[in-house]
Design an enzyme around this catalytic site. Sequence first.
Site, PDB file in Angstrom:
ATOM      1  N   LYS A  65     -41.436  74.375 -12.719  1.00  0.00           N
ATOM      2  CA  LYS A  65     -41.641  74.894 -11.180  1.00  0.00           C
ATOM      3  C   LYS A  65     -40.776  76.390 -11.017  1.00  0.00           C
ATOM      4  O   LYS A  65     -41.173  77.141 -10.432  1.00  0.00           O
ATOM      5  CB  LYS A  65     -41.450  74.104 -10.091  1.00  0.00           C
ATOM      6  CG  LYS A  65     -42.402  73.053  -9.720  1.00  0.00           C
ATOM      7  CD  LYS A  65     -42.309  72.124  -8.968  1.00  0.00           C
ATOM      8  CE  LYS A  65     -43.452  71.026  -8.841  1.00  0.00           C
ATOM      9  NZ  LYS A  65     -43.288  70.010  -7.785  1.00  0.00           N
ATOM     10  N   GLY A 126     -36.911  71.515  -9.347  1.00  0.00           N
ATOM     11  CA  GLY A 126     -38.197  72.508  -8.581  1.00  0.00           C
ATOM     12  C   GLY A 126     -38.418  71.777  -7.216  1.00  0.00           C
ATOM     13  O   GLY A 126     -38.498  72.481  -6.124  1.00  0.00           O
ATOM     14  N   ALA A 127     -38.540  70.484  -7.206  1.00  0.00           N
ATOM     15  CA  ALA A 127     -38.974  69.841  -5.735  1.00  0.00           C
ATOM     16  C   ALA A 127     -38.079  69.887  -5.070  1.00  0.00           C
ATOM     17  O   ALA A 127     -38.194  70.132  -3.599  1.00  0.00           O
ATOM     18  CB  ALA A 127     -39.391  68.633  -6.110  1.00  0.00           C
ATOM     19  N   TYR A 205     -44.602  58.920  -6.079  1.00  0.00           N
ATOM     20  CA  TYR A 205     -45.478  58.067  -5.379  1.00  0.00           C
ATOM     21  C   TYR A 205     -46.041  57.230  -6.155  1.00  0.00           C
ATOM     22  O   TYR A 205     -46.907  56.214  -5.948  1.00  0.00           O
ATOM     23  CB  TYR A 205     -46.674  59.233  -5.063  1.00  0.00           C
ATOM     24  CG  TYR A 205     -47.189  60.251  -6.299  1.00  0.00           C
ATOM     25  CD1 TYR A 205     -46.305  61.379  -6.544  1.00  0.00           C
ATOM     26  CD2 TYR A 205     -47.894  59.865  -7.394  1.00  0.00           C
ATOM     27  CE1 TYR A 205     -46.536  62.250  -7.459  1.00  0.00           C
ATOM     28  CE2 TYR A 205     -48.265  60.785  -8.374  1.00  0.00           C
ATOM     29  CZ  TYR A 205     -47.347  61.719  -8.447  1.00  0.00           C
ATOM     30  OH  TYR A 205     -47.825  62.626  -9.706  1.00  0.00           O
TER      31      TYR A 205
HETATM   32  P1  NAP Z   1     -37.432  68.652 -12.222  1.00  0.00           P
HETATM   33  O1  NAP Z   1     -37.428  70.120 -11.836  1.00  0.00           O
HETATM   34  O2  NAP Z   1     -37.209  68.144 -13.568  1.00  0.00           O
HETATM   35  O3  NAP Z   1     -36.074  68.248 -11.337  1.00  0.00           O
HETATM   36  C1  NAP Z   1     -35.722  66.935 -11.002  1.00  0.00           C
HETATM   37  C2  NAP Z   1     -33.952  66.749 -11.225  1.00  0.00           C
HETATM   38  O4  NAP Z   1     -33.969  65.497 -11.035  1.00  0.00           O
HETATM   39  C3  NAP Z   1     -33.297  67.704 -12.171  1.00  0.00           C
HETATM   40  O5  NAP Z   1     -33.190  68.847 -11.751  1.00  0.00           O
HETATM   41  C4  NAP Z   1     -32.098  66.722 -11.991  1.00  0.00           C
HETATM   42  O6  NAP Z   1     -31.156  67.193 -10.999  1.00  0.00           O
HETATM   43  C5  NAP Z   1     -32.530  65.435 -11.613  1.00  0.00           C
HETATM   44  N1  NAP Z   1     -32.647  64.570 -12.824  1.00  0.00           N
HETATM   45  C6  NAP Z   1     -33.443  64.608 -13.844  1.00  0.00           C
HETATM   46  N2  NAP Z   1     -33.228  63.497 -14.612  1.00  0.00           N
HETATM   47  C7  NAP Z   1     -32.388  62.743 -14.299  1.00  0.00           C
HETATM   48  C8  NAP Z   1     -31.694  61.794 -14.473  1.00  0.00           C
HETATM   49  N3  NAP Z   1     -31.942  61.179 -15.918  1.00  0.00           N
HETATM   50  N4  NAP Z   1     -30.560  61.088 -13.919  1.00  0.00           N
HETATM   51  C9  NAP Z   1     -30.142  61.957 -12.808  1.00  0.00           C
HETATM   52  N5  NAP Z   1     -30.810  62.860 -12.298  1.00  0.00           N
HETATM   53  C10 NAP Z   1     -32.133  63.154 -12.952  1.00  0.00           C
HETATM   54  O7  NAP Z   1     -38.739  68.142 -11.378  1.00  0.00           O
HETATM   55  P2  NAP Z   1     -39.379  68.378 -10.121  1.00  0.00           P
HETATM   56  O8  NAP Z   1     -40.559  69.199 -10.429  1.00  0.00           O
HETATM   57  O9  NAP Z   1     -38.196  68.759  -8.908  1.00  0.00           O
HETATM   58  O10 NAP Z   1     -39.923  66.933  -9.674  1.00  0.00           O
HETATM   59  C11 NAP Z   1     -38.842  65.712  -9.442  1.00  0.00           C
HETATM   60  C12 NAP Z   1     -39.588  64.599  -8.919  1.00  0.00           C
HETATM   61  O11 NAP Z   1     -40.353  64.785  -7.583  1.00  0.00           O
HETATM   62  C13 NAP Z   1     -41.021  63.835  -9.806  1.00  0.00           C
HETATM   63  O12 NAP Z   1     -40.764  62.439  -9.836  1.00  0.00           O
HETATM   64  C14 NAP Z   1     -42.100  64.332  -9.311  1.00  0.00           C
HETATM   65  O13 NAP Z   1     -43.055  63.677  -9.598  1.00  0.00           O
HETATM   66  C15 NAP Z   1     -41.781  64.429  -7.853  1.00  0.00           C
HETATM   67  N6  NAP Z   1     -42.629  65.461  -7.024  1.00  0.00           N
HETATM   68  C16 NAP Z   1     -43.464  64.678  -5.869  1.00  0.00           C
HETATM   69  C17 NAP Z   1     -44.094  65.704  -5.171  1.00  0.00           C
HETATM   70  C18 NAP Z   1     -45.097  64.956  -4.303  1.00  0.00           C
HETATM   71  O14 NAP Z   1     -45.866  65.928  -3.752  1.00  0.00           O
HETATM   72  N7  NAP Z   1     -44.799  63.654  -3.790  1.00  0.00           N
HETATM   73  C19 NAP Z   1     -44.142  67.204  -5.366  1.00  0.00           C
HETATM   74  C20 NAP Z   1     -43.212  67.466  -6.141  1.00  0.00           C
HETATM   75  C21 NAP Z   1     -42.534  66.475  -7.068  1.00  0.00           C
HETATM   76  P3  NAP Z   1     -29.708  67.704 -11.506  1.00  0.00           P
HETATM   77  O15 NAP Z   1     -29.543  68.195 -12.791  1.00  0.00           O
HETATM   78  O16 NAP Z   1     -29.052  68.153 -10.296  1.00  0.00           O
HETATM   79  O17 NAP Z   1     -29.062  66.160 -11.706  1.00  0.00           O
END
Ligand code: NAP
Length: 243
Positions: A65, A126-127, A205
Amino acid sequence: MHLFGLIGQPLTHSFSKRYFTEKFEQLGLTDYRYELFPLASINELPALLQANPSLQGLNVTIPYKKQVLPFLSASFLPEGLNACNCIRIRDGKTEGYNTDVIGFEKSLVPLLKPHHTRAIVLGSGGAAEAVLYVLDKLGIDHLTVSRKASGNKIINYNYLSNELINSSTLIINTTPLGMFPLEDSLPPIPYKLLTDKHLLYDLIYNPAKTAFLRLGEEKGASIKNGEEMLIIQAEESWKIWNA
Ligand code: NAP
């Protein structure tokens, strides 16, 4: 043919293909397709666009994202928001949008109580960008908790004090911890301090009730999963692609 799709990595957990395929069926759009495009690197995006000239829209998911921003021909992101989850493709040009913002805001607002004035946001991907944007818009003070601390607005999990948990009655999980197939994992916060004043919102979800939400519920907290946000952001993407 009208082609739409999702870029990200991994894409096994994706709801979008099923959602849009059913939508096209319901609307009788027989020449519309929604495909999954797993990309090993965001640098593969230009080649994907070139190989699929009928692509009209893409959703963007974990972990691209933010990384997708340099690949956009034009940005229609809200000011100060550095994450794109929806791309409209017109005449080979990529226009970036964010529909997570509206999905999160519309699904959160009906649950807010007057005491939800401070929030803790778990994760900084990103989220989380969309979540922080909405909290700012709603005037809810927030602190991000991350594996890597930075400045005074992003602290490490080890620094989550009793006082912070007590005063921050809105806690939002934006990490993938607890997401299928890693359902046993959960953000490392002191769950024993949660109360019925807390609202726990998990963007995940699948499963519908993560370990994060389950432990919160056991302490009397209100809980909300990411399904409604997901449906709203998908519908907003559809509107943008058809505008
Ligand atoms: P992303 O950009 O990869 O970011 C996830 C963040 O979570 C990372 O930046 C990291 O933050 C943290 N993280 C990742 N692996 C980790 C671990 N092993 N232990 C602790 N922290 C960890 O992903 P995203 O696009 O933001 O999505 C994140 C989640 O939100 C996913 O599960 C996605 O399916 C969900 N989501 C849902 C919706 C919806 O409409 N319901 C929309 C968007 C996203 P730090 O480096 O700061 O620790």
